[in-house]
Design an enzyme around this catalytic site. Sequence first.
Site, short mmCIF file in Angstrom:
data_model
loop_
_atom_site.label_atom_id
_atom_site.label_comp_id
_atom_site.label_asym_id
_atom_site.label_seq_id
_atom_site.Cartn_x
_atom_site.Cartn_y
_atom_site.Cartn_z
N ARG A 76 0.72 -1.22 -0.09
CA ARG A 76 -0.16 -0.05 -0.18
C ARG A 76 0.83 1.41 -0.05
NH1 ARG A 76 -1.89 0.96 4.39
NH2 ARG A 76 -1.64 -0.87 5.67
N TYR A 204 -1.31 -3.66 -6.82
CA TYR A 204 -1.09 -4.06 -5.46
C TYR A 204 -2.52 -4.29 -5.10
CZ TYR A 204 -0.56 -5.17 -0.80
OH TYR A 204 -0.68 -5.70 0.57
N LYS A 213 -9.59 -2.29 1.72
CA LYS A 213 -9.36 -1.28 2.49
C LYS A 213 -10.00 0.12 2.06
CE LYS A 213 -6.08 -3.50 4.86
NZ LYS A 213 -6.41 -3.96 6.36
N HIS A 233 -10.72 -2.18 11.71
CA HIS A 233 -9.99 -2.90 11.35
C HIS A 233 -9.85 -3.88 12.34
CE1 HIS A 233 -5.55 -2.72 9.70
NE2 HIS A 233 -6.01 -3.91 9.20
N SER A 255 -0.51 -3.48 11.65
CA SER A 255 -0.20 -4.38 10.84
C SER A 255 0.96 -5.18 11.31
CB SER A 255 0.35 -3.59 9.55
OG SER A 255 -0.71 -2.98 9.08
N CYS A 257 1.13 -7.41 13.84
CA CYS A 257 0.94 -7.86 15.24
C CYS A 257 0.26 -9.07 15.40
CB CYS A 257 0.27 -6.63 15.86
SG CYS A 257 1.35 -5.16 16.15
N ASP A 284 -9.53 -9.40 9.37
CA ASP A 284 -8.93 -8.28 9.19
C ASP A 284 -9.95 -6.98 9.26
OD1 ASP A 284 -6.88 -6.53 8.21
OD2 ASP A 284 -7.66 -6.25 6.40
N ARG A 376 1.89 -11.98 -0.65
CA ARG A 376 0.42 -12.59 -0.16
C ARG A 376 -0.05 -13.66 -0.60
NH1 ARG A 376 -1.94 -8.40 3.46
NH2 ARG A 376 -0.28 -6.86 3.60
C1 OXD Z 1 -3.09 -4.29 6.05
C2 OXD Z 1 -3.62 -5.61 5.25
O1 OXD Z 1 -2.25 -3.66 5.31
O2 OXD Z 1 -4.45 -6.15 5.84
O3 OXD Z 1 -3.53 -4.05 7.04
O4 OXD Z 1 -3.26 -5.90 4.12
MN MN Z 2 -5.31 -5.11 7.60
#
Ligand code: OXD
Ligand code: MN
Length: 591
Positions: A76, A204, A213, A233, A255, A257, A284, A376
């Site tokens: 991102r 991406y 997102k 989130h 992110s 964690c 997520d 990913r």
């Molecule tokens: C993030 C994702 O960047 O879930 O938080 O991809």
């Molecule tokens: Mn995320």
Amino acid sequence: MAVANQIITENKIVINWVNEIAELCQPDKIYYCDGSEEEKQKLTEEAVHLGEVEYLNQEKLPGCLYSRSDINDVARTEHLTYICTRKKEDAGPTNNWLDPQQAYQKLHDTLRGSMKGRTLYVVPFIMGPAGSPISKIGIELTDSVYVVLNMRIMTRMGKIAFDQLGDSDDFTRCIHGKVKLDINHRAIAHFPEDNTIISVNTAYGGNALLGKKCLALRIGSFLGKTQDWMAEHMLIIGIETPKGDIHYITAAFPSQCGKTNLAMLVPPAPLKKLGYKVWTVGDDIAWLKIGPDGRLWAINPENGFFGVAPGTSMKSNPNALKTIQKNTIFTNVLKTPEGTVWWEGLDGDPPKEGTNWKGEPWTPASKDKGAHPNSRFTAPVEQCPSVSPEFENPKGVPISAMIFGGRRAKVAPLVYETFNWERGVYAGATMASETTSAATGQVGVVRRDPMAMLPFMGYHVGDYWRHWLNMGKKIKHAPKIFHVNWFRKNEKGDFIWPGFGENLRALLWVIERCQGKGQAQETPIGYVPTANALNTEGLDLSKADLESLLSVDSAEWQEELKGQVEFFDKVGDRCPKEIREIHASLTKSFA
Ligand code: OXD
Ligand code: MN
């Protein structure tokens, strides 16, 4: 413009909009996606032919595909992500802002004629279970067949979405153009007041799968503010006790964690033996709405996992590994000569050779990583061994507890319960995580990430906190709010808490507290478990370790409070007075 197949909707608003965007982008063809199996085969062949994906070994990984992105397009790009509200101040100090009029003009200029020689795919999708009162419709127009194949995993995609939409105009307009994948002209722009997203010069996932997102968090959070619901989130899990009752919890972590790992947690042996189970609803994003019973109900708006591959192993997340054995798209991992995949942190020895994420030959002696750190997997939720039987329930699941967490070597105890909703909002608003040396070269730099939403709030952070406070007044039976920290370290710099599946032990205390049980001691920040309140059977954890995990140190908190106020100052005038008041009261308590 030729339409390559049947127009599978009669919605004039949709058809006119598609034609308008096609007029601008000038694709060779327009293709309306129906979401069928046959279509998947056809589009996969097309993607292979265009070089956007490759087949992996279909015996070992049936239905799996491999994709490599442009090397400048692997994550991102927050600095190129914009919230285009009419008034600049409504985007707030944590977002990049563009004037909507100028942004439309600039982005339309970028898109003009950019799809010549390409197909414009019309991708209708539902965020959330079909027919759910919490779900929303989006339509993404994209010239990337890779995006279409990912959207078909990540959302309920196809005719089902047009059927739910009917002739309404209540859908998010999502426009995505690869253009030239030029980072210098990349933009991910949100127009919350127009329910519109435009993303250009990127492919991406986080920038181009616009349901995730962009819609589910940035546009979703804005819609939630105006319609009395919340887009967060957060993962969603159900914890089943030996008695058979299931308690649903949401949790927000920044992110890296371990949100996906916690969402698919496998109970450690002693707890499994007792009969505890964990059910995955989402890893997520959570959409939360007040139900007719006055409780807060949550759905996972997504239909797939878009998870980080490196570090995923039988130890960290066995359920994720089982989920991704079929029908999965792998992006930017290492590909082996036999057509399987590998990444750093996977169990076992690395392959002797392979092709890395850049497409270069790779061996374990290579200096470069085999898989990009942000490589990913895109996989269907329904393939997860721990998927909740409630995953498709349009009503969602009732939430007993909400958890905030960060990565802190000190300061925050393993787990605590905040005194009330307002104090819980405070814990979320002041969430912070320490950067690791791997990421920045500097250890222990605290970065504020309110509710883990810093890059995902579709409007002013102060108004977002105000919305949280307002919701608390409207929810009759509000969830309790907790804070956790799995990452406390001892003087030697080692993690004290074992983490992974053992995190369930802290969550069991959370559930007990929701039931009016679970022993606790009162501290200025909230209720912390007493040393005997946690089930630590079978753990190699000394009494001193446990005490240190549960300690709330005044000197550390005084420092912490100073850091928090710096962030409130940045939020400025719109920082709710309640937040300032709680800060003042904590400052007094720790003095
Ligand atoms: C993030 C994702 O960047 O879930 O938080 O991809
Ligand atoms: Mn995320």
